[in-house]
Motif scaffolding. Structure first.
Motif, short mmCIF file in Angstrom:
data_model
loop_
_atom_site.label_atom_id
_atom_site.label_comp_id
_atom_site.label_asym_id
_atom_site.label_seq_id
_atom_site.Cartn_x
_atom_site.Cartn_y
_atom_site.Cartn_z
N THR A 2 55.59 -20.58 65.79
CA THR A 2 56.85 -20.50 65.05
C THR A 2 57.15 -19.07 64.64
O THR A 2 56.30 -18.37 64.10
CB THR A 2 56.80 -21.39 63.80
OG1 THR A 2 56.57 -22.74 64.20
CG2 THR A 2 58.12 -21.32 63.04
N GLN A 25 66.50 -24.58 66.19
CA GLN A 25 65.48 -24.34 67.21
C GLN A 25 64.09 -24.68 66.69
O GLN A 25 63.72 -24.29 65.58
CB GLN A 25 65.52 -22.87 67.63
CG GLN A 25 66.87 -22.40 68.12
CD GLN A 25 67.32 -23.13 69.36
OE1 GLN A 25 66.64 -23.09 70.39
NE2 GLN A 25 68.46 -23.81 69.27
N ASP A 27 61.25 -23.51 67.45
CA ASP A 27 60.31 -22.39 67.34
C ASP A 27 60.74 -21.35 66.32
O ASP A 27 60.08 -20.31 66.17
CB ASP A 27 60.12 -21.73 68.70
CG ASP A 27 61.41 -21.13 69.24
OD1 ASP A 27 62.49 -21.71 68.98
OD2 ASP A 27 61.36 -20.09 69.93
N ARG A 117 64.07 -13.79 69.17
CA ARG A 117 62.83 -13.99 69.93
C ARG A 117 62.38 -12.68 70.58
O ARG A 117 61.19 -12.38 70.63
CB ARG A 117 63.03 -15.07 70.98
CG ARG A 117 63.29 -16.47 70.40
CD ARG A 117 63.38 -17.52 71.50
NE ARG A 117 63.60 -18.86 70.94
CZ ARG A 117 64.75 -19.52 71.02
NH1 ARG A 117 65.80 -18.97 71.62
NH2 ARG A 117 64.86 -20.73 70.49
#
Length: 245
Positions: A2, A25, A27, A117
């Motif tokens: 995460t 999301q 993650d 990300r």
């Protein structure tokens, strides 16, 4: 794994919207929110989020100073600046302060998620060609915060000269080929484009970029572009792009 995110914006409604997008999301997880730079720096130290999504214009301590404090603390948090391009002329200062990149506030949700990300993975979030275009626009009128501090008609010029001299010394660490690659990075080319222009394999270009960052003690391609501008290796376009609105 995460990815934890700290949201920083003085508008609660915007923070709410960003939170909804991010937490959709599996993650990604928002671990805190702040409405000004001072609170952002304090929460970053307390929560150690992977990514700080940072507004620039806020009352009190702004996003640039908050970014500088977070970067200077030496923690794991990396800063992604969100800005309104037409209004905010201080993004380059944010990158100098240690931000890993920036996006426009009207960025599509999918691009925001990808950027978070990307930054969490340790890379720059700004596409190379966009980096060059934006820096070209800013470099013509952006004040250097380090040079303007402390005032005095002579001191700012001296500080700029000293920093350029220091940068030139670091530039001497590079081989001729690495300088060529750095110049192409600063010109906004991707690894594939650099490979085609310099007749190298893409893997070789990637290796050169990694060595350049290590030798110059830089974290990512965005900082490499800023370094190239500050040392005079590359200069802004003669005619900066126009942005209406």
């Amino acid at each position: 794994m995460t990815i934890t995110v700290l949201l920083v914006d003085d508008q609660p409604l915007l923070r709410m919207g960003f939170r909804m997008v991010i937490e959709s999301q599996p993650d990604l997880r928002v671990v805190g929110e702040a409405g000004d730079g001072a609170a952002a720096a304090a929460l970053a130290a307390e929560l150690s989020p992977d990514v700080v999504v940072m507004d620039v214009r806020m009352p009190g301590v702004d996003g640039i100073e908050a970014t500088r404090r977070i970067a200077a603390a030496g923690g794991v948090s990396r800063v992604l600046i969100l800005t309104t391009f037409d209004l905010d002329q201080y993004v380059l200062a944010g990158l100098r302060a240690g931000a890993s990149g920036f996006l426009l506030k009207d960025v599509p949700p999918a691009d925001l998620l990808t950027a978070i990300r990307t930054v969490a993975a340790g890379d720059a979030v700004v596409a190379p060609n966009v980096t060059r275009r934006l820096l070209d626009a800013f470099a013509h009128h952006l004040p250097d915060p380090d040079a303007s501090a402390d005032g005095g008609p002579d001191r700012p010029a001296g500080r700029v000269a000293n920093r350029r001299t220091a940068g030139t010394d670091r530039l001497d660490r590079l081989t001729d080929r690495e300088r060529d690659v750095l110049g192409e990075v600063a010109a906004g080319l991707s690894n594939a484009e650099i490979a085609a222009r310099l007749v190298l394999s893409e893997a070789t270009v990637k290796t050169h970029v990694g060595r350049i960052l290590a030798k110059l003690e830089l974290r990512d391609r965005v900082q490499a572009v800023v370094f190239a501008y500050e040392t005079g290796l590359i200069r802004p376009s003669a005619n900066p792009p126009r942005h209406d609105g």
